[in-house]
Design a protein around this motif. Structure first.
Motif, PDB file in Angstrom:
ATOM      1  N   CYS A   1      43.074  33.597  47.676  1.00  0.00           N
ATOM      2  CA  CYS A   1      41.748  33.505  47.040  1.00  0.00           C
ATOM      3  C   CYS A   1      41.847  33.804  45.553  1.00  0.00           C
ATOM      4  O   CYS A   1      41.226  33.117  44.723  1.00  0.00           O
ATOM      5  N   ILE A   2      42.603  34.836  45.204  1.00  0.00           N
ATOM      6  CA  ILE A   2      42.726  35.230  43.801  1.00  0.00           C
ATOM      7  C   ILE A   2      43.228  34.075  42.962  1.00  0.00           C
ATOM      8  O   ILE A   2      42.636  33.723  41.928  1.00  0.00           O
ATOM      9  N   THR A   3      44.337  33.467  43.370  1.00  0.00           N
ATOM     10  CA  THR A   3      44.965  32.431  42.546  1.00  0.00           C
ATOM     11  C   THR A   3      44.060  31.220  42.404  1.00  0.00           C
ATOM     12  O   THR A   3      43.888  30.679  41.303  1.00  0.00           O
TER      13      THR A   3
ATOM     14  N   ALA B   1      49.549  44.119  41.698  1.00  0.00           N
ATOM     15  CA  ALA B   1      49.614  44.026  40.231  1.00  0.00           C
ATOM     16  C   ALA B   1      51.061  44.175  39.767  1.00  0.00           C
ATOM     17  O   ALA B   1      51.424  45.173  39.136  1.00  0.00           O
ATOM     18  N   PRO B   2      51.918  43.191  40.060  1.00  0.00           N
ATOM     19  CA  PRO B   2      53.331  43.312  39.673  1.00  0.00           C
ATOM     20  C   PRO B   2      53.563  43.258  38.170  1.00  0.00           C
ATOM     21  O   PRO B   2      54.612  43.684  37.700  1.00  0.00           O
ATOM     22  N   VAL B   3      52.609  42.734  37.425  1.00  0.00           N
ATOM     23  CA  VAL B   3      52.666  42.745  35.961  1.00  0.00           C
ATOM     24  C   VAL B   3      51.290  43.120  35.448  1.00  0.00           C
ATOM     25  O   VAL B   3      50.280  42.962  36.154  1.00  0.00           O
ATOM     26  N   PRO B   4      51.194  43.629  34.218  1.00  0.00           N
ATOM     27  CA  PRO B   4      49.893  44.081  33.717  1.00  0.00           C
ATOM     28  C   PRO B   4      48.830  42.990  33.671  1.00  0.00           C
ATOM     29  O   PRO B   4      47.636  43.295  33.761  1.00  0.00           O
ATOM     30  N   ALA B   5      49.242  41.727  33.549  1.00  0.00           N
ATOM     31  CA  ALA B   5      48.268  40.640  33.483  1.00  0.00           C
ATOM     32  C   ALA B   5      47.747  40.209  34.850  1.00  0.00           C
ATOM     33  O   ALA B   5      46.905  39.314  34.932  1.00  0.00           O
ATOM     34  N   SER B   6      48.213  40.841  35.910  1.00  0.00           N
ATOM     35  CA  SER B   6      47.773  40.470  37.257  1.00  0.00           C
ATOM     36  C   SER B   6      46.269  40.664  37.407  1.00  0.00           C
ATOM     37  O   SER B   6      45.682  41.608  36.856  1.00  0.00           O
ATOM     38  N   TYR B   7      45.651  39.800  38.182  1.00  0.00           N
ATOM     39  CA  TYR B   7      44.204  39.838  38.385  1.00  0.00           C
ATOM     40  C   TYR B   7      43.738  41.214  38.857  1.00  0.00           C
ATOM     41  O   TYR B   7      42.749  41.768  38.348  1.00  0.00           O
ATOM     42  N   ALA B   8      44.440  41.777  39.835  1.00  0.00           N
ATOM     43  CA  ALA B   8      43.983  43.026  40.445  1.00  0.00           C
ATOM     44  C   ALA B   8      44.231  44.243  39.576  1.00  0.00           C
ATOM     45  O   ALA B   8      43.725  45.327  39.883  1.00  0.00           O
TER      46      ALA B   8
END
Length: 296
Positions: A183-185, A230-237
């Motif tokens: 859903c996020i992507t 949130a594997p990277v800071p820009a991740s949605y969550a």
């Protein structure tokens, strides 16, 4: 305790000794300033003449035949490399058109051909005539995001598949990582922003439910923790997680590095070779996360 430089060198040695060529190229790009061209060249070896991907790109599917989930993995790798290759995308579009479920749009979770070679038990497939949110959501979201090839986005198979996801999102399992990740992507990159924003409000409510994003670094069992989301800071969550929780999980991630330099697999492997492939892949993922958060 070893310093970060020493732990990175041990991880580098582990990757070079154990990881697939593709994951070594990902490591070189992410950690050593390597070329996206190297990643794309290695990725192309997994693409089949039908345009899809197989050949154990998803390590738990050992079939050479193309599979929807392997296509999803190929798209994520290109996204990570910031290089969506036009030839690869054109092949993917042709393949997806050929496997679109006629009645509804969308793609099956897996095709029956997965059963023809060793595979993890969760990939056993008895019916490949039903479309699935997983992996259709991520596939369409990443195809919306890329701009290397755009003409297929107006084709009937693609628009029907997108409508399948719009209708499927309200029925998603509100606590399941895999459903919510799809859903996020899709909602991040779908061009109808008004429609997406309304569903993102509901999605954020689901994500804030206790236990969906597991905040305890020591939690055991089938849970998905802060850095899965949130594997990277820009991740949605990442915006839904406090900086303190992220730092606690980064501390724990550093401690999880094994004596041989790699990180463990948290699920059963189907063979020693399969386990080694997964450890190489996961180790590169962990290093990219630590790098992104300034821990390397």
């Amino acid at each position: 305790m070893e310093g970060r430089a020493a732990r990175l060198e041990k991880a580098r040695a582990f990757v070079l000794a154990n990881a697939r060529l593709l994951d070594r190229r990902r490591y070189e790009l992410g950690l050593e300033g390597g070329s996206a061209d190297g990643v794309i060249a290695a990725l192309k070896a997994y693409q089949n003449p039908d345009g899809g991907f197989g050949n154990a790109l998803e390590p738990d599917m050992r079939t050479s035949a193309s599979q929807p989930v392997a296509v999803e993995q190929a798209l994520w790798i290109m996204d990570e490399a910031n290089r969506f290759d036009a030839d690869i995308i054109a092949g993917i579009a042709a393949y997806l058109k050929s496997i679109t479920v006629p009645a509804t749009g969308g793609f099956p979770r897996a095709l029956l051909s997965v059963n023809d070679a060793p595979h993890a038990p969760w990939w056993i497939t008895e019916d490949d005539q039903q479309a699935s949110l997983n992996p259709t959501g991520n596939i369409l979201g990443l195809l919306y995001k890329q701009t290397a090839v755009n003409d297929f986005k107006q084709e009937e198979w693609f628009t029907r598949s997108a409508e399948f996801i719009w209708n499927r999102i309200p029925q998603a399992d509100q606590t399941d990582y895999h459903d919510l990740h799809q859903c996020i992507t899709f909602l991040q990159y779908a061009p109808d922003r008004g429609r997406a924003s309304a569903l993102q409000e509901e999605l954020n409510r689901w994500l804030r439910q206790p236990g969906v994003i597991e905040l305890d670094p020591q939690a055991e069992g089938y849970v998905h923790k802060v850095l899965d989301w949130a594997p990277v800071p820009a991740s949605y969550a990442a915006e839904l997680i406090s900086p303190a929780d992220i730092e606690r999980h980064l501390d724990d991630l550093e401690k999880q590095q094994e004596a041989d330099g790699g990180w463990k697999v948290s699920f059963p492997s189907i063979s020693p070779g399969n386990g080694t492939e997964w450890r190489g892949l996961i180790t590169v993922n962990r290093l990219i996360t630590l790098q992104a958060y300034g821990r390397l």
